[in-house]
Every structure is written in C-alpha cells, then in structure tokens.
Design a protein around this motif. Structure first.
Motif, PDB file in Angstrom:
ATOM      1  N   PHE A 119      43.415  42.831  35.379  1.00  0.00           N
ATOM      2  CA  PHE A 119      42.932  41.450  35.515  1.00  0.00           C
ATOM      3  C   PHE A 119      43.684  40.721  36.624  1.00  0.00           C
ATOM      4  N   ASN A 120      42.930  39.967  37.398  1.00  0.00           N
ATOM      5  CA  ASN A 120      43.496  39.225  38.512  1.00  0.00           C
ATOM      6  C   ASN A 120      43.825  37.803  38.056  1.00  0.00           C
ATOM      7  N   PHE A 121      44.961  37.668  37.373  1.00  0.00           N
ATOM      8  CA  PHE A 121      45.343  36.349  36.870  1.00  0.00           C
ATOM      9  C   PHE A 121      45.770  35.419  38.003  1.00  0.00           C
ATOM     10  N   HIS A 122      46.148  35.983  39.127  1.00  0.00           N
ATOM     11  CA  HIS A 122      46.509  35.141  40.267  1.00  0.00           C
ATOM     12  C   HIS A 122      45.283  34.375  40.762  1.00  0.00           C
ATOM     13  N   TYR A 123      44.113  35.024  40.670  1.00  0.00           N
ATOM     14  CA  TYR A 123      42.876  34.334  41.039  1.00  0.00           C
ATOM     15  C   TYR A 123      42.494  33.306  39.978  1.00  0.00           C
ATOM     16  N   LEU A 124      42.602  33.693  38.713  1.00  0.00           N
ATOM     17  CA  LEU A 124      42.236  32.784  37.628  1.00  0.00           C
ATOM     18  C   LEU A 124      43.041  31.481  37.689  1.00  0.00           C
TER      19      LEU A 124
ATOM     20  N   THR B 207      39.418  45.230  43.276  1.00  0.00           N
ATOM     21  CA  THR B 207      39.960  43.949  42.828  1.00  0.00           C
ATOM     22  C   THR B 207      39.060  43.403  41.733  1.00  0.00           C
ATOM     23  N   THR B 208      39.643  42.714  40.769  1.00  0.00           N
ATOM     24  CA  THR B 208      38.837  42.051  39.743  1.00  0.00           C
ATOM     25  C   THR B 208      38.930  40.546  39.933  1.00  0.00           C
ATOM     26  N   TRP B 209      37.899  39.872  39.466  1.00  0.00           N
ATOM     27  CA  TRP B 209      37.824  38.412  39.591  1.00  0.00           C
ATOM     28  C   TRP B 209      37.437  37.838  38.231  1.00  0.00           C
ATOM     29  N   VAL B 210      38.113  36.796  37.836  1.00  0.00           N
ATOM     30  CA  VAL B 210      37.843  36.194  36.530  1.00  0.00           C
ATOM     31  C   VAL B 210      38.155  34.710  36.606  1.00  0.00           C
ATOM     32  N   LEU B 211      37.326  33.904  35.961  1.00  0.00           N
ATOM     33  CA  LEU B 211      37.498  32.454  35.958  1.00  0.00           C
ATOM     34  C   LEU B 211      37.925  31.911  34.600  1.00  0.00           C
TER      35      LEU B 211
END
Length: 529
Positions: free
Chosen positions: A297-302, A329-333
């Motif tokens: 999980f890309n928590f830096h993006y979240l 890469t994964t993306w999550v909001l």
C-alpha cells in the motif's frame, strides 16, 4: 488492459506481468457492506448477494477485511481462530460460496491476514497464561519480567498504537507485549512454531481458492533484538516517518520470502499485499522485491493533500522507488482506518477529481467501499454507539475510524437504506438517501456513474493503468497534467478555472466542462489525443 480471470495463467517469479499489476481492487468491510439476516451486521451472505454490483462497477478483485472467529475487541483484527468464520459473518460454507461466486463473475478474492498479533482468546495465548512463566507456549509471544523492585514497571517504554503502554501485566507478574489493544498480544516471530503455523494458514485459504492476502501490519512482525527502549515520549507522532525498534525491521523480509514460495506453489497468480508503514517509499519497495510480496500500500500517496506540487512529488517518488524492483505502484485514497477522502479534501468535487487522477496513474488502484458513492466521513456519531478502541483511550485520538465504517446505503428513502432489514450497527445519516446506489444509478452526474465510466474506460484502453511512468506536460501552477499513451489526464487542484490551450476531446471529466480548453477548479479531465 487488465487481465481477466478466464485469461489468467500462472506467472512464474520474474516473468511477464500478472493480473495484479494494474488491477482495481475494491475493499469490502464485511460488517458494513450488506446484511442478509436482519441483525444489523453485514455478513458473508450479504457480500455474496452484492457481488454482481461489484462486477458491474468494473473492479477486478475484492479485498475482504477480517471475518475470522474473534471476540471483536478491534473489529475482527483480534483473531481467535484463523481457520474459522465468526458466527456474526456466517460459516466456512458461506466463505466458500463467496469465493466460488466471485470467480464465476470474473472477480478475484483477497482476504485479510493478521500475523502480527492474535486475540487474547486464541488457544495458544490462553494456554500460555495457564502454563505460566518459562513454559513453551509463552515463547510464542513476548512475555517478559517487569522492571522495578518487584517487576511493577513495563519491560520497556514502548507505547501501544491505541495509547498507553504496549505491555500488560498478568496475574503471575510477567508482562506481555501488545502493540495494539491489550486484547491483541503480539506473536514472537523468532519462534519456528509461529512461522510454521502461518504458512499452514496460508495454505488453508489458498486451498479454499482465495487469490491472495492483504497482510495486516506487515511491517511489524519482527522486533529489534533485546526489545530496546525507544527513549521518546509521544511515540504515536513518530509512526510512518522514523525508524522504530518494533516496525520495519529487516528481519521481516525473510518471512515474506518464505511466504512467496508458498504463494508460488499455487496456480493462478496468488498474491501478497503488504500493509507496510515505512519511513519512506524506498523502504516500502523492499517488501515487493521479486522474491517477496507483490504489492504494498502506498500510504505516502494516501497522506498527500490536495496540492499539485505535493502530489507530483509523491507520484514521482513512488514510481521511482518501485521501478528498480519491478513492482507496480499502488494508489489509494481511503480505507477503513482513515477519514474518507471526500472529507479530508474538503469537498465532493475534489474527491471526484482525485478519483480520476488516481485511476489514470500506472499501477494498481484500491477503492474503499462507499467512495464510489461519494460518501463523506460521519463525524457526529453519538459516543454511545462508537466501537473503535482508539476512541476509548485517553491519548487524544478521536476514534474517527468509526466514521468511515458506517454501513453502505443501497436503496430507499430511510435508514437502513437497503443495508438489511434490522437497522445497522452504526447509524446512517438522513442525507444518505440521496447517495444510495439506487439513487445514483442511471444519473450521469452521479459519483457512482463517474466511477463506473472511469473503470470501463480503464478496462478498454491499455494506456490507463499500464506501465511504470508518466510523461509530465507543462501546465499552469496548481495543475497536474501528464500523458498516458493516447490520453492526457489533467487535475486542477486550485479553486479557479485555468486555460489549457490545445486540449483534446474530453473523454471524461469529474465535473462540468463547457470549453475543452478551460479546466474548472477542483476538476480532473481525461482528454483523448
């Protein structure tokens, strides 16, 4: 284009990409998705009955949060039996039915696995308490004598994520470690029996047909030798951005190498997804090297705000970190642990724009149940209905995890809005009548139809989701603009309209666009050409 189940073939380590590389994965929080028996609590049969909705939404896979046997001290993340279903959710037969029906609809199933800790009602822990100090079962956990003249002080200064000491003293005077609630004792992953048990648990669910595992607290299994003091107060403020003796230790990677060999024993590209909070994206990338897990999980993006410069920096850093290890890469909001992004970003317009931006990026995207409806965080829940453990700790946490877990509205003008026939375990706001699946279906301006259209376009066009890079284009300040093959995505994070000369034909927009060369504020557009 995303590979569908019927086309899936086993993918040996290090060869051609698998289905998961650009998959859109939908997170189901079982107690809040759909209730089949009228007890106010979502269940597996409710999930099974709504699988056609998820197929029609256009996702590739479904991730189920825990449904295992549990006292529910932390909403099922305190597991008493990893091979049994909690009666509130159904039976093992129901789980099998969900997996089989999902596969029949072309959906894959990913289940949550909680290896850092179990419930204090797990048989191993109960037996460890009965047997006393120095006995074999205690070695499977972190039991230690206390400090002080009579052992009255915790063994070290570590704090629980939920506040207070990360240690609880038992009747015989020893203390046990729990990085989360006292009801969640941490396993000692140095012990061979713990490692053997979880490889067996993996095989149990893989044999049942699951397509992968989301690994809870994947960064927490190994603790620094000797359990050294951290030497800092307010440790919760350090999470995610500093090296800690109980998180992101190098020893976790040997565990996941062994897990990867288990996953690779099974046909059909079974995957592991790390919930790994690491100090930086480079450390996160270590979890998805070719012989470890598949996604992280890309928590830096979240955790990046609605700001063009910050988003671009995070996107670049994320892609740059994953490229050398060959992982997507994964993306999550949003997810079940954070304030919904509609509320975090401050408006529905921004949430819709953020969704189009995310779905245009290369890699795999995660959608949390209800975000496709534009649901906001519920911030006015009465204290008496709250169940999040963090709400009950006197450490300044506000327990807002309950606010993102309110059951979904499916239909009708009054609560529980088709969630079930017996109310819902958390109350739903009156204004959610207009946000239900029924109310939004067929409305071209609705958030649900925006997601359905975006996911359809993403499936139909290989340029969206594929690859490991974006081609940034010059854009006005506050605007992100990049090319993906034959498409251009632009997201205006400012509140003012901006002119973009030479824009192509609008394929999809998150809000009204009158002039293709004028991008309104807080709006994202996919242009063709």
């Amino acid at each position: 284009m995303t590979q569908h189940l019927a086309d899936a073939l086993p993918t040996p380590t290090g060869t051609q990409p698998g289905w998961w590389r650009d998959a859109v994965i939908y997170q189901v929080y079982p107690r809040s998705f759909a209730d089949s028996n009228g007890d106010g609590m979502g269940d597996l049969e409710g999930i099974r009955s709504r699988l056609p909705y998820l197929r029609d939404l256009g996702v590739d896979a479904v991730w189920l949060s825990p449904f295992y046997a549990s006292p529910q001290a932390d909403a099922g993340y305190d597991v008493a039996d990893y091979r049994a279903i909690d009666p509130m959710f159904g039976t093992l037969h129901d789980a099998d039915a969900v997996i089989r029906e999902a596969h029949g609809l072309g959906l894959r199933i990913i289940v949550d696995l909680v290896p850092n800790h179990c419930s204090d009602q797990h048989e191993w822990f109960k037996q460890a308490l009965r047997e006393g100090p120095g006995t074999p079962l205690r070695e499977r956990f972190h039991f230690r004598p206390g400090k002080g003249e009579s052992g009255e002080l915790p063994p070290n200064d570590w704090e629980s994520i939920f506040g207070g000491p990360a240690w609880t003293r038992v009747e015989d005077g020893e203390w046990y470690l729990h990085l989360f609630a006292p009801e969640q004792p941490d396993f000692n992953w140095e012990h061979p029996a713990v490692q053997d048990e979880f490889r067996s648990v993996l095989r149990f669910w893989l044999d049942l047909g699951v397509d992968g595992f989301r690994i809870d607290v994947a960064h927490g299994l190994v603790k620094a030798a000797g359990l050294p003091d951290l030497g800092r107060d307010e440790q919760l403020k350090l999470l995610g951005n500093q090296v800690l003796p109980f998180f992101d230790q190098d020893g976790v990677h040997e565990i996941y190498r062994k897990w990867r060999t288990v996953l690779d024993e099974y046909a059909g590209d079974r995957i592991g997804v790390a919930e790994a909070w690491a100090p930086n994206v480079e450390r996160t990338a270590l979890y998805v090297r070719h012989d470890e897990l598949h996604q992280a999980f890309n928590f830096h993006y979240l955790t990046t705000g609605w700001d063009a410069a910050a988003l671009r920096a995070t996107i670049d850093a994320s892609l740059d970190a994953m490229r050398p290890v060959g992982a997507p890469t994964t993306w999550v909001l949003s997810n079940h642990d954070v304030v919904r992004h509609r509320t975090r970003f401050g408006s529905l317009a921004r949430a819709r724009a953020a969704a189009l931006l995310m779905l245009a990026l290369p890699g795999s995207a995660y959608v949390y149940q209800g975000e496709e409806l534009g649901l906001p965080e519920v911030t006015d829940l009465p204290d008496e209905v709250r169940q999040d453990p963090s709400f009950f700790k006197a450490n300044g946490q506000d327990g807002l995890r309950d606010g993102c877990r309110v059951p979904l509205p499916w239909s009708g003008d009054a609560a529980p809005y088709g969630f079930g026939t017996g109310g819902s375990w958390l109350p739903q706001p009156a204004e959610w009548a207009g946000l239900s699946v029924e109310a939004q279906t067929g409305d071209p301006e609705s958030t649900l139809e925006l997601y359905r259209t975006a996911l359809r376009i993403r499936r139909e066009h290989a340029d969206l989701g594929a690859g490991d890079a974006v081609e940034w284009l010059d854009a006005p300040e506050g605007v992100l603009m990049f090319r993906r093959g034959g498409f251009v995505c632009a997201a205006n994070t400012t509140g003012d309209a901006v002119r973009i000369p030479g824009a192509g034909a609008v394929l999809l927009a998150s809000g009204p666009v009158v002039d293709p060369e004028v991008l309104p504020g807080d709006t994202a557009v996919w242009w063709q050409g």
